[in-house]
Design an enzyme around this catalytic site. Structure first.
Site, short mmCIF file in Angstrom:
data_model
loop_
_atom_site.label_atom_id
_atom_site.label_comp_id
_atom_site.label_asym_id
_atom_site.label_seq_id
_atom_site.Cartn_x
_atom_site.Cartn_y
_atom_site.Cartn_z
N CYS A 114 62.55 47.98 59.04
CA CYS A 114 61.16 47.14 59.13
C CYS A 114 60.18 47.77 59.62
CB CYS A 114 61.67 45.75 59.72
SG CYS A 114 60.31 44.47 59.72
N HIS A 157 63.93 39.24 52.84
CA HIS A 157 63.30 39.91 53.85
C HIS A 157 61.73 39.31 54.38
CE1 HIS A 157 62.98 43.74 56.69
NE2 HIS A 157 62.05 43.36 56.72
N GLU A 158 60.92 39.34 53.38
CA GLU A 158 59.80 38.92 53.47
C GLU A 158 59.42 37.55 54.00
OE1 GLU A 158 59.37 42.86 53.04
OE2 GLU A 158 57.85 41.38 53.96
N HIS A 161 60.13 36.78 57.37
CA HIS A 161 59.01 37.27 58.09
C HIS A 161 57.77 35.90 58.40
CE1 HIS A 161 59.40 41.30 59.44
NE2 HIS A 161 59.46 41.71 58.30
#
Ligand SMILES: O=CN(O)CCNC(=O)c1cccc(Cl)c1Cl
Ligand code: NI
Length: 187
Positions: A114, A157-158, A161
């Site tokens: 990241c 993963h995005e 966030h």
């Protein structure tokens, strides 16, 4: 133009916030940010530009990583087929939402990294192997797509966030390389 100086690092509170939905029609600011985030990914994947601009490579970037707590992210997954020029997936996702997902899980054999984490965190990151995603494009048109394998992993993963979740939150504390029955390990 976004550079590494614009990317906030772990410890910054924005990375742990739940981001706000964007409203349509997009403000000029949100539209431009989407373009700038995609440009960052393109630059980061271009050896010459990445070197010039001192960029770490990335296949995704979420707005909270540039200290904008809004539900938007850019994804640029390069082609996995040497015969094909175009990326496997390229999109700026506004208000993305996972509508459904496989029971089967998947993880990347090399783990994840990241841009907001300046250290290696070893271990498998178990995620859904397949997802059905809805999102809005910059015209405000809702898209509904099914994703699998590496692209599905990157999008998760995005979206993490946008919910204040970091990839290492998913790593097994007891044994970072534990593999549950049936998980797909993606090389
Ligand atoms: O949030 C986005 N970043 O932090 C960009 C840098 N990380 C990556 O490109 C990356 C690397 C490995 C696995 C995944 Cl899933 C991702 Cl996303
Ligand atoms: Ni990240």
């Amino acid at each position: 133009m976004i550079t590494m100086d614009d990317i906030i690092r772990e410890g910054h509170p924005t990375l742990r916030k739940v981001a706000e939905e964007v409203s349509f029609p997009l403000s000029e600011e949100d539209r431009q940010l989407g373009k700038d985030m995609m440009e960052f990914l393109e630059n980061s994947q271009d050896p010459v530009k990445a070197e010039e601009l001192d960029l770490r490579g990335g296949v995704g970037l979420a707005a909270p990583q540039v200290d904008v707590s809004k539900r938007m992210a850019a994804v640029l997954v390069p082609s996995s087929d040497p015969e094909r020029e175009e990326p496997d997936f390229q999109a700026v996702l506004y208000n993305p939402k996972i509508m459904s997902h496989s029971v089967q899980e998947a993880c990347l054999s090399d783990g994840e990294g990241c841009l907001s984490v300046d250290r290696e965190v070893p271990g498998y990151v178990p995620r859904s192997a397949r997802i059905t995603l809805t999102y809005f494009n910059e015209e405000g048109e809702q898209q509904k797509i099914r994703l699998k394998n590496y692209t599905a992993i990157v999008v998760q993963h995005e979206i993490d966030h946008l919910n204040g979740v970091m990839f290492y939150d998913h790593i097994n504390g007891q044994n970072p390389f534990a593999l549950k029955e049936g998980i797909l390990v993606i090389e």
